[in-house]
Design a protein around this motif. Structure first.
Motif, PDB file in Angstrom:
ATOM      1  N   PHE A   1      44.512  45.193  37.266  1.00  0.00           N
ATOM      2  CA  PHE A   1      45.875  45.329  36.657  1.00  0.00           C
ATOM      3  C   PHE A   1      47.064  44.604  37.179  1.00  0.00           C
ATOM      4  O   PHE A   1      47.354  44.417  38.805  1.00  0.00           O
ATOM      5  CB  PHE A   1      45.777  47.437  36.930  1.00  0.00           C
ATOM      6  CG  PHE A   1      44.945  48.148  36.218  1.00  0.00           C
ATOM      7  CD1 PHE A   1      45.587  48.807  35.007  1.00  0.00           C
ATOM      8  CD2 PHE A   1      44.047  48.724  37.252  1.00  0.00           C
ATOM      9  CE1 PHE A   1      44.185  49.771  34.948  1.00  0.00           C
ATOM     10  CE2 PHE A   1      42.940  49.005  36.519  1.00  0.00           C
ATOM     11  CZ  PHE A   1      43.470  49.838  35.564  1.00  0.00           C
TER      12      PHE A   1
ATOM     13  N   GLN B   1      45.004  44.231  33.009  1.00  0.00           N
ATOM     14  CA  GLN B   1      45.225  42.893  32.163  1.00  0.00           C
ATOM     15  C   GLN B   1      43.827  42.590  32.101  1.00  0.00           C
ATOM     16  O   GLN B   1      43.835  41.205  31.015  1.00  0.00           O
ATOM     17  CB  GLN B   1      45.189  42.494  33.777  1.00  0.00           C
ATOM     18  CG  GLN B   1      46.706  42.246  34.158  1.00  0.00           C
ATOM     19  CD  GLN B   1      48.006  42.096  33.030  1.00  0.00           C
ATOM     20  OE1 GLN B   1      48.378  40.540  32.525  1.00  0.00           O
ATOM     21  NE2 GLN B   1      48.645  43.056  32.920  1.00  0.00           N
TER      22      GLN B   1
ATOM     23  N   GLN C   1      46.878  51.991  33.299  1.00  0.00           N
ATOM     24  CA  GLN C   1      47.147  52.176  31.908  1.00  0.00           C
ATOM     25  C   GLN C   1      45.828  51.115  31.451  1.00  0.00           C
ATOM     26  O   GLN C   1      45.776  50.271  30.407  1.00  0.00           O
ATOM     27  CB  GLN C   1      48.130  51.416  31.299  1.00  0.00           C
ATOM     28  CG  GLN C   1      49.966  51.901  31.618  1.00  0.00           C
ATOM     29  CD  GLN C   1      50.869  51.830  31.038  1.00  0.00           C
ATOM     30  OE1 GLN C   1      50.855  51.076  29.933  1.00  0.00           O
ATOM     31  NE2 GLN C   1      51.609  51.420  31.989  1.00  0.00           N
TER      32      GLN C   1
ATOM     33  N   GLU D   1      49.907  47.756  34.100  1.00  0.00           N
ATOM     34  CA  GLU D   1      48.849  46.847  33.169  1.00  0.00           C
ATOM     35  C   GLU D   1      47.635  46.855  32.734  1.00  0.00           C
ATOM     36  O   GLU D   1      47.670  45.870  33.513  1.00  0.00           O
ATOM     37  CB  GLU D   1      49.898  46.261  32.034  1.00  0.00           C
ATOM     38  CG  GLU D   1      51.506  46.940  31.458  1.00  0.00           C
ATOM     39  CD  GLU D   1      51.216  47.289  30.141  1.00  0.00           C
ATOM     40  OE1 GLU D   1      50.614  47.597  29.438  1.00  0.00           O
ATOM     41  OE2 GLU D   1      52.227  48.299  29.585  1.00  0.00           O
TER      42      GLU D   1
END
Length: 252
Positions: free
Chosen positions: A108, A115, A67, A113
């Protein structure tokens, strides 16, 4: 002459005894039948409190994807990051993608997600392989053409370099690590290179991946220490899909 065995009193007594016996037999038969029925019910019925839980079908887990959000990234970086999570190649570890062409690093967590992302300095020589034995050479003896950042899949390891500084090892054998940028040689202008808007001037290191201090200390190092990470260094002399065996991740 009357038969004494057929007197009215004897007949009446015999009838009473017969009915009494029949009643006892009937009662006994009923009790036996009830006992058999309760045994059969006990074997087939389950008390309410011990009833088995209903079988609930669970949906298969949704494959993960990287993402990126609004973070700009190359097509190769997006594909390899998503493929690593979607395929499970990251083995439930965090994912770090090093894009040598764009001189940028993406981090990630293991759920995909983002970071953080930051510019990076790479090896000054173009190439995707380390020269055999280069990791055993003193830095001053590494030739210009040997200063490559190797491409490939690596398991990140936290450790110390020869100066006692904490680093994240990418390829320990080739002495390639990710660490804080060092601005010891002013002529190299490493801080200025990191801050520039182009990746053309980010090829300056001996092969290690130099990162902004805050990014290394607040994003990369804590994540690697916490969950471990797989580092994917994208190649610059061949397609990334060929190197990693990656595929195009379908849309959700």
């Amino acid at each position: 002459m009357k038969d004494p065995n057929h007197s009215p009193k004897l007949v009446d007594l015999w009838r009473k005894r017969w009915w009494s016996g029949a009643a006892v037999l009937a009662l006994a038969g009923g009790l036996i039948g009830l006992w058999v029925w309760t045994q059969q019910v006990g074997q087939t019925a389950t008390p309410p409190g011990d009833a088995p839980a209903p079988q609930v079908s669970q949906a298969p887990p949704v494959p993960l994807r990287a993402q990126f959000g609004d973070e700009p990234a190359s097509a190769d970086a997006r594909q390899i990051a998503s493929w690593a999570l979607h395929s499970g190649d990251n083995q439930n570890l965090a994912v770090v993608v090093v894009d040598k062409k764009d001189a940028k690093v993406y981090v990630f967590d293991r759920d995909g997600e983002l970071q953080g992302a930051a510019p990076a300095l790479m090896g000054s020589a173009v190439g995707d392989h380390s020269v055999p034995g280069v990791g055993d050479k003193p830095v001053a003896q590494v030739l210009p053409e040997e200063r490559t950042t190797p491409a490939g899949r690596f398991i990140a390891e936290v450790g110390l370099n020869a100066n006692g500084e904490d680093v994240v090892w990418v390829d320990y054998g080739a002495a390639v690590s990710m660490h804080r940028v060092r601005a010891n040689v002013k002529a190299e202008r490493r801080l200025e290179r990191l801050a520039s808007s182009t990746a053309a001037d980010n090829r300056i290191s001996f092969g290690c991946i130099n990162l902004p201090v805050s990014f290394y200390e607040k994003v990369l190092s804590p994540l690697v220490r916490g969950t471990g990470a797989v580092v994917y260094v994208l190649p610059e002399t061949q397609p990334a899909t060929a190197l990693f065996g990656a595929y195009d991740v379908p849309a959700r």
